[in-house]
Design an enzyme around this catalytic site. Structure first.
Site, short mmCIF file in Angstrom:
data_model
loop_
_atom_site.label_atom_id
_atom_site.label_comp_id
_atom_site.label_asym_id
_atom_site.label_seq_id
_atom_site.Cartn_x
_atom_site.Cartn_y
_atom_site.Cartn_z
N GLY A 208 0.42 10.17 3.93
CA GLY A 208 -0.65 9.25 3.17
C GLY A 208 -1.60 8.47 4.03
O GLY A 208 -2.06 8.96 4.93
N ASN A 209 -2.47 7.48 3.45
CA ASN A 209 -3.38 6.73 3.99
C ASN A 209 -3.39 5.52 3.71
O ASN A 209 -2.74 5.13 2.48
CB ASN A 209 -4.95 7.56 4.02
CG ASN A 209 -5.41 7.66 2.60
OD1 ASN A 209 -5.70 6.71 2.08
ND2 ASN A 209 -5.50 8.79 2.04
N ARG A 210 -4.32 4.55 4.14
CA ARG A 210 -4.41 2.95 3.55
C ARG A 210 -5.11 2.76 2.47
O ARG A 210 -5.35 1.53 2.40
CB ARG A 210 -4.63 2.39 5.02
CG ARG A 210 -3.86 2.56 6.16
CD ARG A 210 -4.62 1.69 7.12
NE ARG A 210 -4.06 2.01 8.53
CZ ARG A 210 -2.86 1.78 9.27
NH1 ARG A 210 -1.97 1.20 8.43
NH2 ARG A 210 -2.45 2.43 10.47
#
Ligand code: CTP
Length: 397
Positions: A208-210
């Site tokens: 995933g990412n932020r």
């Protein structure tokens, strides 16, 4: 939007009346002039003093109040209202409104007004599901009342079911949408993406990412409040589903691509605020990957580049979240991905980027123009993007 608008907030006798305090407070904070009207039964749950303290306005409870300060013409509020909201609305008030009964200040105000009326039913599930209530709701909808669906959850009576008053954001979202329905984007179909995609590694893990989704949600809400018909395609976020927006939930880049292709077929604009994963595991493991003795290597393959690949006549607006060479990288993406506009932000700058409520961006257009904006709220950034989008749609940019 809410600034200097007169919102008549009708409160009826349900346990959710206490939640109306928060609604009155948030509306007042947003600059609205809130005029509270309470029914006799509402007074059993909460006192007018609470609302008077919050709104700074006298609360109207009775058509025949002898006190001169409180005396008010029975249709006065119906004339000054920009919008009337009844929250919570009991089965009783809904039945009265459906029949045109005007036996107290709230029913008189609604019957006499030409302003839009929003009704947020809240009651025990059995009362809500009763065919009499459902017929009354259908009648009100047919007459142009805007009904907010009650939520399912724990009820005051102890059981679980439909009938809870939705949270304040949902009700205020419906008010904003109603007030902005004749805005500059009226009749436009806008597709917005938000959040960070999740690429499955196995049944319990993902890449995933932020991204928090806040920027995309702010764009979607701002477009709604300017009259657009909005579809929000969202990767998982912790944000509340906005009222009056079609919400499509996806997880992976591939799912997002399919949803965007479908939704944008009839769109006037696509705004890709989502942080889409560039790589995904070649194949997600069917079972949970067990810890072994050595390290772990994941075999990754490229995901589709959605904004580049999706075809159509709509405007394409993208984002570039960068940590270096902001404008050069953004320009490359603007032309390379066939966009009409790109919003560049340095995610390493203070107050900007992932998870914050503010953003500092530069907007670059296909025609070479660019504008650097100061640090502002994500909602304000959204409005700036839509200002430019609106002009492009009119061929003025
Ligand atoms: N985007 C997209 N599909 C992808 C990746 C990105 O549609 N698979 C969109 C994003 O939603 C955004 C724009 O393209 O509007 C730029 O995203 P970004 O991640 O900055 O671009 P990348 O091409 O992935 O470049 P980088 O190498 O910087 O990650």
């Amino acid at each position: 939007m809410l600034k200097n608008k007169t919102v008549v907030l009708g409160i009826t006798g349900g346990i959710a009346a206490y939640k109306a305090v928060d609604i009155a407070s948030k509306l007042t904070q947003a600059g609205a002039n809130v005029r509270v009207v309470m029914t006799k039964s509402a007074l059993e749950f909460i006192t007018p003093l609470t609302f008077e303290s919050i709104t700074g306005n006298t609360v109207v409870t009775d058509m025949f109040q002898p006190n001169a300060e409180h005396r008010i013409n029975h249709v006065a509020l119906s004339e000054v209202a920009d919008v009337i909201v009844i929250a919570p609305a009991t089965a009783n008030i809904i039945a009265k409104l459906a029949c045109g009964i005007a036996d107290d200040m709230l029913t008189c105000t609604v019957l006499a007004t030409r302003a839009p009326v929003i009704v947020s039913p809240s009651m025990h599930t059995n009362m809500y599901e009763n065919s009499i209530t459902q017929e009354n709701i259908a009648k009100l909808k047919k007459r142009g009342f805007k009904m907010i669906e009650p939520q399912a959850g724990r009820l005051a009576s102890g059981g679980y079911g439909v009938g809870r008053l939705p949270d304040t954001e949902t009700i205020i979202g419906a008010i904003r949408q109603t007030l902005g329905k004749n805005g500059d984007l009226k009749g436009k179909k806008v597709v917005v993406t938000a959040g960070g995609t999740q690429e499955a590694i196995d049944p319990v893990r993902y890449l995933g990412n932020r991204s928090s989704g806040k920027m995309g949600y702010a764009v979607a809400e701002a477009a709604r409040d300017r009259g657009a018909e909005v579809t929000l395609i969202t990767a998982p976020t912790a944000l509340v589903a906005p009222a009056g927006i079609e919400l499509i939930k996806v997880q992976s880049a591939k799912e997002m691509k399919n949803a965007v292709a479908k939704a944008s077929a009839k769109a006037d604009a696509l705004i890709m605020a989502a942080a889409v994963a560039d790589y995904t595991p070649k194949a997600a493991a069917k079972q949970k990957i067990k810890k072994g003795a050595g390290g772990l290597t994941l075999d990754l393959v490229k995901t589709p580049d959605i904004i580049s690949e999706v075809k159509g006549k709509f405007l394409k607006i993208g984002f570039a979240a960068e940590t270096e060479n902001l404008l050069a990288n953004a320009k490359k993406k603007l032309t390379g991905k066939g966009m009409d506009m790109i919003v560049a932000n340095d995610v390493s700058a203070e107050g900007s980027g992932f998870g914050t409520d503010t953003n500092k961006v530069t907007i670059l257009l296909k025609n070479g123009r660019q504008e650097s904006l100061p640090l502002m709220s994500k909602r304000e950034v959204a409005e700036k993007i839509l200002d430019k989008m609106g002009k492009m749609m009119e061929g003025k940019m």
